[in-house]
Design a protein around this motif. Structure first.
Motif, mmCIF file in Angstrom:
data_model
loop_
_atom_site.group_PDB
_atom_site.id
_atom_site.type_symbol
_atom_site.label_atom_id
_atom_site.label_comp_id
_atom_site.label_asym_id
_atom_site.label_seq_id
_atom_site.Cartn_x
_atom_site.Cartn_y
_atom_site.Cartn_z
ATOM 1 N N GLN A 81 10.029 -38.673 22.830
ATOM 2 C CA GLN A 81 10.341 -40.101 22.908
ATOM 3 C C GLN A 81 11.465 -40.460 21.936
ATOM 4 O O GLN A 81 12.353 -41.260 22.255
ATOM 5 C CB GLN A 81 9.086 -40.919 22.615
ATOM 6 N N PRO A 135 1.158 -38.325 14.231
ATOM 7 C CA PRO A 135 0.891 -38.808 15.585
ATOM 8 C C PRO A 135 -0.162 -37.948 16.276
ATOM 9 O O PRO A 135 -0.400 -36.809 15.877
ATOM 10 C CB PRO A 135 2.250 -38.687 16.275
ATOM 11 N N TYR A 140 3.488 -39.294 8.403
ATOM 12 C CA TYR A 140 3.637 -39.025 9.836
ATOM 13 C C TYR A 140 2.466 -38.190 10.348
ATOM 14 O O TYR A 140 2.205 -37.100 9.863
ATOM 15 C CB TYR A 140 4.949 -38.280 10.068
ATOM 16 N N GLU A 194 5.137 -34.900 22.017
ATOM 17 C CA GLU A 194 5.451 -36.050 22.855
ATOM 18 C C GLU A 194 6.215 -37.110 22.065
ATOM 19 O O GLU A 194 7.158 -37.716 22.570
ATOM 20 C CB GLU A 194 4.166 -36.653 23.437
ATOM 21 N N GLU A 195 5.816 -37.313 20.822
ATOM 22 C CA GLU A 195 6.510 -38.299 19.989
ATOM 23 C C GLU A 195 7.956 -37.887 19.762
ATOM 24 O O GLU A 195 8.865 -38.732 19.790
ATOM 25 C CB GLU A 195 5.773 -38.451 18.648
#
Length: 224
Positions: A60, A51, A49, A56-57
């Motif tokens: 979401q 990002p 992982y 922000e991820e």
């Protein structure tokens, strides 16, 4: 009241779902700091992982699962949720719920961290402590201090080392802690080590995190 029944298992993540918002202080990736929150998420992510914007991820992800962003505290870890440990402790009219995951690949000795310029790797200790009681802000902060002390005690006794310095680790570089209180029931002005709340956290987190660390070590040995 927060109990073990408040914990919901959803495979890749675990949620503690309260009936109403709790007074909270945390170092979580989503909604760190002070506030009132109703949902508490511990989420597994892949070890790869990475990002461009983890905050922000995470937003979401929470939205995709139906959790309101303004009412949710969320953490992430590479540890599979099948290795999450939850326990409930009580002393008279006060009780605490603990949810813990322990990943140690990124163990760090904070007293020697200035010697380490490497980037952090995946591996974190996530701790949720939810208290049935009324706590002042002072007590919440002192309760968090007790949690950090208990965590460090466990790592010391288990001889968890900082791989860079070879010294005893005090945590990982990405640890997260959340302390939350229902603000109902017994009142606690203070939450230090000799108070009812602090001593419950000391005992409960020591036992629960010790189990989580032992399970992590056993799992790593089995996969090596």
């Amino acid at each position: 009241m927060i109990t073990l029944n408040s914990i919901k298992y959803y495979g890749e993540y675990i949620a503690i779902e309260a009936e109403k918002p709790l007074r909270t202080i945390s170092t979580a990736i989503h909604n760190a700091g002070y506030g009132y929150y109703q949902y508490f998420i511990n989420r597994t992510v892949d070890p790869t992982y990475n990002p461009s914007d983890a905050h922000e991820e995470m937003k979401q992800f929470l939205q995709s699962k139906g959790f309101p962003l303004d009412k949710t505290v969320a953490m992430m870890t590479a540890v599979d949720m099948k290795f999450a440990f939850s326990r409930f402790y009580h002393d008279g009219d006060t009780s605490i719920l603990l949810l813990v995951t322990a990943g140690l690949n990124n163990a760090v000795d904070v007293t020697n961290a200035y010697n380490d310029s490497s980037d952090p790797s995946i591996g974190t200790i996530n701790i949720f402590i939810l208290i049935n009681g009324r706590l002042t802000d002072e007590a919440l902060i002192q309760a968090m201090c007790c949690a950090v002390e208990a965590k460090t005690k466990v790592l010391s006794e288990k001889q968890i080392l900082d791989k860079t310095t070879g010294t005893i680790a005090t945590g990982t570089s990405t640890d997260s802690i959340c302390i939350a209180s229902t603000q109902n029931g017994e009142f606690h002005q203070y939450g230090g080590s000799i108070t009812k709340v602090g001593s419950l956290i000391g005992k409960g987190l020591y036992e629960t995190l010790s189990e989580a660390v032992d399970e992590y070590i056993a799992f790593k040995k089995g996969t090596s």
